[in-house]
Every structure is written in structure tokens, then in C-alpha cells.
Design an enzyme around this catalytic site. Structure first.
Site, mmCIF file in Angstrom:
data_model
loop_
_atom_site.group_PDB
_atom_site.id
_atom_site.type_symbol
_atom_site.label_atom_id
_atom_site.label_comp_id
_atom_site.label_asym_id
_atom_site.label_seq_id
_atom_site.Cartn_x
_atom_site.Cartn_y
_atom_site.Cartn_z
ATOM 1 N N THR A 105 -3.134 3.969 7.436
ATOM 2 C CA THR A 105 -2.225 5.075 8.337
ATOM 3 C C THR A 105 -0.525 5.137 7.774
ATOM 4 O O THR A 105 0.017 6.226 7.972
ATOM 5 C CB THR A 105 -2.138 4.699 9.763
ATOM 6 O OG1 THR A 105 -1.770 3.392 9.831
ATOM 7 C CG2 THR A 105 -3.458 5.017 10.646
ATOM 8 N N ASP A 106 -0.172 4.289 6.845
ATOM 9 C CA ASP A 106 0.902 3.919 6.526
ATOM 10 C C ASP A 106 1.563 5.028 5.682
ATOM 11 O O ASP A 106 2.605 5.602 5.969
ATOM 12 C CB ASP A 106 1.225 2.525 5.887
ATOM 13 C CG ASP A 106 0.526 2.228 4.755
ATOM 14 O OD1 ASP A 106 -0.482 2.601 4.334
ATOM 15 O OD2 ASP A 106 0.960 1.271 3.971
ATOM 16 N N GLY A 160 -6.683 -8.852 0.023
ATOM 17 C CA GLY A 160 -6.215 -7.756 0.954
ATOM 18 C C GLY A 160 -5.242 -8.236 2.063
ATOM 19 O O GLY A 160 -4.783 -7.894 2.962
ATOM 20 N N LEU A 161 -4.364 -9.254 1.641
ATOM 21 C CA LEU A 161 -3.334 -9.754 2.265
ATOM 22 C C LEU A 161 -2.018 -9.668 1.946
ATOM 23 O O LEU A 161 -1.036 -10.584 2.256
ATOM 24 C CB LEU A 161 -3.848 -11.323 2.422
ATOM 25 C CG LEU A 161 -5.229 -11.664 2.763
ATOM 26 C CD1 LEU A 161 -5.445 -13.431 3.035
ATOM 27 C CD2 LEU A 161 -5.335 -11.040 4.265
ATOM 28 N N GLU A 204 5.433 -0.995 -7.407
ATOM 29 C CA GLU A 204 4.212 -1.014 -7.250
ATOM 30 C C GLU A 204 3.388 0.452 -7.224
ATOM 31 O O GLU A 204 2.219 0.667 -7.860
ATOM 32 C CB GLU A 204 3.628 -1.424 -5.470
ATOM 33 C CG GLU A 204 2.120 -1.318 -5.253
ATOM 34 C CD GLU A 204 1.219 -2.601 -5.568
ATOM 35 O OE1 GLU A 204 0.180 -2.601 -5.449
ATOM 36 O OE2 GLU A 204 1.975 -3.408 -6.362
ATOM 37 N N ASP A 230 3.236 -3.352 3.304
ATOM 38 C CA ASP A 230 2.961 -4.605 2.852
ATOM 39 C C ASP A 230 4.350 -5.008 2.709
ATOM 40 O O ASP A 230 4.754 -6.209 2.985
ATOM 41 C CB ASP A 230 2.405 -4.741 1.546
ATOM 42 C CG ASP A 230 0.965 -4.478 1.937
ATOM 43 O OD1 ASP A 230 0.278 -4.368 2.902
ATOM 44 O OD2 ASP A 230 0.028 -4.351 0.642
ATOM 45 N N TYR A 248 -8.534 3.457 -3.497
ATOM 46 C CA TYR A 248 -7.639 3.595 -2.583
ATOM 47 C C TYR A 248 -6.961 4.857 -3.013
ATOM 48 O O TYR A 248 -6.525 5.784 -2.030
ATOM 49 C CB TYR A 248 -6.606 2.376 -2.833
ATOM 50 C CG TYR A 248 -5.575 2.337 -1.834
ATOM 51 C CD1 TYR A 248 -5.469 1.626 -0.722
ATOM 52 C CD2 TYR A 248 -4.235 3.053 -2.094
ATOM 53 C CE1 TYR A 248 -4.721 1.226 0.149
ATOM 54 C CE2 TYR A 248 -3.319 3.232 -1.032
ATOM 55 C CZ TYR A 248 -3.383 2.099 -0.165
ATOM 56 O OH TYR A 248 -2.527 1.995 0.783
#
Length: 350
Positions: free
Chosen positions: A20-21, A108-109, A144, A156, A205
Site C-alpha cells: 500500500t505504501d 522481507g524484513l 533503492e 522500509d 515487485y
């Protein structure tokens, strides 16, 4: 005489609000007590040399400032940071950096964001750049997206800079307004790594983001957030497959974030768990970012007594979170990992 500077930044889980970001939506991350640490030392030349204790290949790399060319390794994140610093007018010299981490990479962290933030903080101290938190978020995100090519949102970076281990951070990505939501003492989250890995820049993604942008063009809106107050069924009728499913996930996920905030406030643990499970089903069926391994972990966690479970992060591999009653997360994870080979318990939150 060389100068030294050390800095660290945490990884994160996202309690709910996945994908959603970058759609101006709502997210609810929690910082982990797992960090990436960068210990940097200045050099007299323009060379950057990096080494790490992480389980990656290669374990070291180097490049010259001003000649940042991607090679597909983890060093690209550092190249992105120094390239964006130069683009934005910040002057630095060469440096050696030792990167240590107790945060699994590719799980995924938020390890890439944590590395970029830790590197920026250490380089800022090393060369007196005086970068504040907001600038670190912006540069890390640009490294990124603009350099590494992963078209991710700001979740993130914001979570790594502003998140706290004992609180959820509600972020409205439309204006980046934030407020903290205490985690109730009645529950814990087990973070379980599936052992399978993803790569946002080369995986699905970016395609998901493109599909959301395509849906916006179909509907004549600037972002999918504009659909929150509109009848969903009517909207979906106007979209071809799979765009209808992508939109359904984003709109309903925003709703689940709002409901999760209410459940946390009421300490309604059962409701919170059901929302996590609904989020996973939506990510699996509508957004199609899950994997057989992640689905298996969610099933095992549910069978072991989790109140709810879902994949966490961008998907296509990585980890799940499982909501357990307070004090029971480690036992729940142990039962899951008795059956699932190749996984590991990464953390218990809070």
C-alpha cells in the site's frame, strides 16, 4: 589521521498494510531489535571498500567514487547511496566500511533500507554532512529506486528511521503523517523466515507497481488511495484482469489497517489475528505475491494455534509473522519448524 564513525539501523516487520505504501496508502510497521551496523574509516583516496559478515557472495567489494556502476551484488546499495549523495551536492571522500548484521538479508524484513540508513549515518558523521532523519530517508529511498531499480515505496526507510520495537507506527503515505500505536502485552509476534529469497529489482515487485499505475490510468486517478471512499464493486467492474484483483487488494488492505488500529486500541486480539489472516489471503489470491513456502508456513502457524498469520514484506519469498498469545510465540514457532524444514525463528515482537 583517519577518522572513524559507527552507526546502525534496524530492520522492520509490517504488522499490516502490504503493497500500500507506493499507492499512497496506510502502513503499520514495527521496528525490530535486529540491526545492520556500519563501521566506517576515512581514506586519503576516492576508493570505497566494503566487507561484511553476512552470508552473501561476494563478502567484499570496492569501487571508486564517481564511477558507481551496478554489478548486481549487495554493494550496489552502497554505490547507490554515494551516487545519490554526489547527485545532491554532498562531498565525501573514500572510506572503508565493515558491515555487520544480525538481520537476515532478503527475508522481507527491510535489510536493504537498514543498510542504507546505517551507511548514511556513518558517512554523515565521517564527513560532517549533518544529514537529518528526513534527508537520510530520502537519499536511502532514492538509492533503492533510482539506482538499484527496485520501485519500492518509503515504508522500509521510514520504519528504519522512526520505528520503535515496542510500538506500531501508523503511517499515512499520502502525507507521511505518523502516530504510534502501543502493542498490547497480551500478544506476541513470531517472525519466521522461510529460507527462500526474493530480489525486488528483478522479481515481480516492479510489475505489481506497474499494474497499480495502469489501473490508475484506467480509472483516471492519481493514486489508488483516491478509491477508498468509492463503491469497490463498481470500480472493479471497470477494470480488466488482473488489475481488478490488484486494486481490490490495495483498497481492502487500507481498510484492514484501519481495523487493525481499532483492534489494537481495544486489545481485541482475535480480531487482529483475523485481519492478519485476511491480509495473507488477499496477498496470495488478489496480489499474487505469495509462494508455496510462505503459504505452508501460514498454514502450519494457524494449525499450531496462531491467532492469525501472513507473509510480511514484498513477498516472492522471505518471512511470515504469526500472532500468538503473550509468552507463546517461541513455542508456536518451534511447533511450526518441527514440520517445516529450512526455516528459522528470526525474532519475537515486541
Amino acid at each position: 589521521m583517519p577518522r572513524r564513525a559507527t552507526a546502525h539501523a534496524p530492520g522492520r516487520i509490517n504488522l499490516i498494510g502490504e503493497h500500500t505504501d507506493y499507492n499512497d496508502g496506510l502502513v503499520l510497521p514495527v521496528a525490530l531489535r535486529l540491526h545492520v551496523t556500519v563501521d566506517a574509516k576515512s581514506r586519503e583516496d576516492r576508493l570505497v571498500q566494503l566487507s561484511t559478515d553476512a552470508a552473501v557472495s561476494p563478502r567484499s567489494g570496492s569501487y571508486e567514487l564517481g564511477r558507481e556502476t551496478k554489478d548486481g551484488t549487495w554493494v550496489d546499495r552502497a554505490r547507490g547511496v554515494t551516487a545519490i549523495l554526489a547527485r545532491d551536492g554532498y562531498r565525501i571522500g573514500g572510506f572503508d566500511a565493515e558491515v555487520t548484521s544480525d538481520l537476515p538479508l532478503g527475508a522481507g524484513l527491510g535489510s536493504s533500507a537498514a543498510f542504507a540508513i546505517a551507511l548514511l549515518r556513518s558517512v554523515s558523521a565521517l564527513f560532517d554532512l549533518a544529514l537529518n532523519d528526513a534527508v537520510c530517508v530520502r537519499i536511502a529511498h532514492a538509492a533503492e529506486t533510482d539506482f538499484a531499480g527496485a520501485r519500492a515505496g518509503l515504508l522500509d526507510q521510514l520504519a528504519s528511521v522512526y520505528g520503535r520495537p515496542s510500538e506500531a507506527l501508523l503511517i499515512d503515505m499520502r502525507d507521511q503523517a505518523m502516530r504510534t500505536i502501543p502493542l498490547p502485552p497480551t500478544v506476541e509476534l513470531a517472525v519466521i523466515d522461510s529460507g527462500t529469497r526474493h530480489e525486488h529489482a528483478t522479481g515481480g515487485y516492479n510489475r505489481r507497481r506497474e499494474e497499480c499505475e495502469e489501473a490508475c490510468r484506467h480509472l483516471g486517478v492519481a493514486s489508488l488511495r483516491e478509491l477508498d471512499e468509492r463503491p469497490l464493486d463498481t470500480i472493479l467492474e471497470r477494470l480488466p484482469s488482473p488489475l481488478d484483483r490488484r486494486v481490490r487488494h490495495v483498497v481492502t488492505e487500507n481498510g484492514r489497517v484501519r481495523e487493525a488500529v481499532a483492534a489494537l486500541g481495544a486489545q481485541d486480539d482475535a480480531r487482529l489475528g483475523s485481519l492478519l489472516s485476511a491480509s495473507h489471503r488477499s496477498l496470495r489470491d488478489d496480489y499474487e505475491v505469495s509462494t508455496p513456502e510462505l503459504d505452508r508456513l501460514v498454514e502450519l502457524a494457524t494449525a499450531a494455534g496462531a491467532l492469525g498469520a501472513r507473509l510480511v514484506g514484498g513477498g516472492f519469498g522471505g518471512s511470515i509473522i504469526a500472532l500468538a498469545q503473550g509468552g507463546r510465540a517461541k513455542d508456536l514457532a518451534a511447533r511450526v519448524l518441527q514440520t517445516y524444514e529450512g526455516g528459522q525463528l528470526v525474532a519475537v515482537v515486541p
